[in-house]
Design a protein around this motif. Structure first.
Motif, PDB file in Angstrom:
ATOM      1  N   LEU A  53     -13.945 -20.967   7.215  1.00 42.36           N
ATOM      2  CA  LEU A  53     -12.594 -20.592   7.644  1.00 42.36           C
ATOM      3  C   LEU A  53     -11.665 -20.279   6.472  1.00 42.36           C
ATOM      4  O   LEU A  53     -10.511 -20.716   6.443  1.00 42.36           O
ATOM      5  N   ALA A  54     -12.152 -19.515   5.526  1.00 44.89           N
ATOM      6  CA  ALA A  54     -11.332 -19.002   4.427  1.00 44.89           C
ATOM      7  C   ALA A  54     -11.628 -17.514   4.320  1.00 44.89           C
ATOM      8  O   ALA A  54     -12.790 -17.115   4.142  1.00 44.89           O
ATOM      9  N   PHE A  55     -10.583 -16.684   4.444  1.00 45.29           N
ATOM     10  CA  PHE A  55     -10.771 -15.238   4.506  1.00 45.29           C
ATOM     11  C   PHE A  55      -9.823 -14.512   3.565  1.00 45.29           C
ATOM     12  O   PHE A  55      -8.728 -14.981   3.294  1.00 45.29           O
ATOM     13  N   VAL A  56     -10.275 -13.362   3.097  1.00 44.17           N
ATOM     14  CA  VAL A  56      -9.418 -12.468   2.333  1.00 44.17           C
ATOM     15  C   VAL A  56      -9.472 -11.093   2.984  1.00 44.17           C
ATOM     16  O   VAL A  56     -10.454 -10.742   3.640  1.00 44.17           O
ATOM     17  N   ALA A  57      -8.406 -10.345   2.788  1.00 44.77           N
ATOM     18  CA  ALA A  57      -8.385  -8.932   3.168  1.00 44.77           C
ATOM     19  C   ALA A  57      -8.522  -8.153   1.874  1.00 44.77           C
ATOM     20  O   ALA A  57      -7.861  -8.476   0.879  1.00 44.77           O
ATOM     21  N   ARG A  58      -9.388  -7.152   1.890  1.00 42.48           N
ATOM     22  CA  ARG A  58      -9.604  -6.303   0.719  1.00 42.48           C
ATOM     23  C   ARG A  58      -9.175  -4.878   1.054  1.00 42.48           C
ATOM     24  O   ARG A  58      -9.406  -4.404   2.155  1.00 42.48           O
ATOM     25  N   ASP A  59      -8.583  -4.217   0.060  1.00 41.76           N
ATOM     26  CA  ASP A  59      -8.233  -2.809   0.254  1.00 41.76           C
ATOM     27  C   ASP A  59      -9.476  -1.958  -0.002  1.00 41.76           C
ATOM     28  O   ASP A  59     -10.565  -2.481  -0.264  1.00 41.76           O
ATOM     29  N   ALA A  60      -9.316  -0.649   0.085  1.00 43.95           N
ATOM     30  CA  ALA A  60     -10.442   0.279  -0.056  1.00 43.95           C
ATOM     31  C   ALA A  60     -11.129   0.164  -1.421  1.00 43.95           C
ATOM     32  O   ALA A  60     -12.302   0.505  -1.558  1.00 43.95           O
ATOM     33  N   LEU A  61     -10.411  -0.344  -2.420  1.00 41.96           N
ATOM     34  CA  LEU A  61     -10.994  -0.501  -3.757  1.00 41.96           C
ATOM     35  C   LEU A  61     -11.585  -1.891  -3.975  1.00 41.96           C
ATOM     36  O   LEU A  61     -12.091  -2.196  -5.058  1.00 41.96           O
ATOM     37  N   GLY A  62     -11.474  -2.756  -2.967  1.00 44.98           N
ATOM     38  CA  GLY A  62     -12.028  -4.104  -3.071  1.00 44.98           C
ATOM     39  C   GLY A  62     -11.063  -5.157  -3.576  1.00 44.98           C
ATOM     40  O   GLY A  62     -11.435  -6.319  -3.714  1.00 44.98           O
ATOM     41  N   ALA A  63      -9.809  -4.769  -3.839  1.00 39.07           N
ATOM     42  CA  ALA A  63      -8.818  -5.740  -4.327  1.00 39.07           C
ATOM     43  C   ALA A  63      -8.373  -6.663  -3.194  1.00 39.07           C
ATOM     44  O   ALA A  63      -8.253  -6.240  -2.037  1.00 39.07           O
ATOM     45  N   VAL A  64      -8.115  -7.925  -3.517  1.00 43.75           N
ATOM     46  CA  VAL A  64      -7.619  -8.888  -2.537  1.00 43.75           C
ATOM     47  C   VAL A  64      -6.148  -8.577  -2.251  1.00 43.75           C
ATOM     48  O   VAL A  64      -5.313  -8.627  -3.156  1.00 43.75           O
ATOM     49  N   VAL A  65      -5.847  -8.237  -0.987  1.00 42.72           N
ATOM     50  CA  VAL A  65      -4.478  -7.889  -0.591  1.00 42.72           C
ATOM     51  C   VAL A  65      -3.922  -8.849   0.456  1.00 42.72           C
ATOM     52  O   VAL A  65      -2.762  -8.736   0.861  1.00 42.72           O
TER      53      VAL A  65
END
Length: 189
Positions: free
Chosen positions: A57-69
């Motif tokens: 239950l730990a999540f990140v959102a990544r942009d198209a370049l893979g950066a954590v946003v």
């Protein structure tokens, strides 16, 4: 005469994935940008300190370049002394440059869905009722619960994932779950 149609396949602006150890520095930098230096003094932080997020239950959102946003994590807690298990959500944060892009909402929906899928009964958080209310959170069942340390009572919100999970819940939230592993000590020769 038919005109050729160009089909453009747009990749999503972001994807949600499980957080990995390699995301730690990017996540912490994002939290500093989004929440400021006082974030570590919050009451919720007392329940997270020295602990690992709830399994899966730990999540990140990544942009198209893979950066954590964006980031969201859920933590195991107990509702009072010897009380039932629940989850504490937080922090939820999105890169300030991408506010209102739907990243926070997508992370919330994903986190709630995964917590439900994993069989958890309830999620609590300290936050703004107008924002979190749209995901089903309210203060309706938190009146007999408290956070350790200072907090604004009206901001303690909960969402039952299983009906009745918070019935009779009372007392101060307590940290539970997996502890961080201690780093081995090294000595100079």
């Amino acid at each position: 005469m038919e005109m050729p149609v160009e089909i453009v396949n747009h990749a999503p602006a972001f994807v949600m994935v499980a957080e990995t150890a390699a995301d730690e520095a990017a996540r912490e930098a994002l939290l500093d940008r989004a929440m400021g230096p006082k974030r570590r003094k919050k009451s919720s932080e007392k329940l997270r300190r020295g602990r690992r997020p709830s399994e899966g239950l730990a999540f990140v959102a990544r942009d198209a370049l893979g950066a954590v946003v964006g980031t969201v994590r859920l933590w195991d807690v107990r509702l009072g002394e010897g009380g039932p298990a629940a989850l504490l959500l937080g922090p939820l944060a999105v890169d300030p440059a991408l506010k209102n892009a739907g990243i926070g909402s997508a992370l919330m929906r994903h986190a709630v869905a995964e917590a439900t899928r994993l069989g958890h009964g309830a999620i609590l958080l300290v936050g703004d009722a107008p924002y979190y209310g749209r995901f089903g959170f309210s203060a309706a069942k938190t009146g007999a619960l408290a956070m350790p340390g200072p907090y604004e009572r009206h901001r303690l919100l909960a969402l039952e994932l299983t009906e009745g999970a918070l019935d009779g819940a009372q007392g101060t939230l307590r940290a539970a779950g997996r502890k961080l592993k201690a780093l081995p000590l090294t000595f100079a020769a």
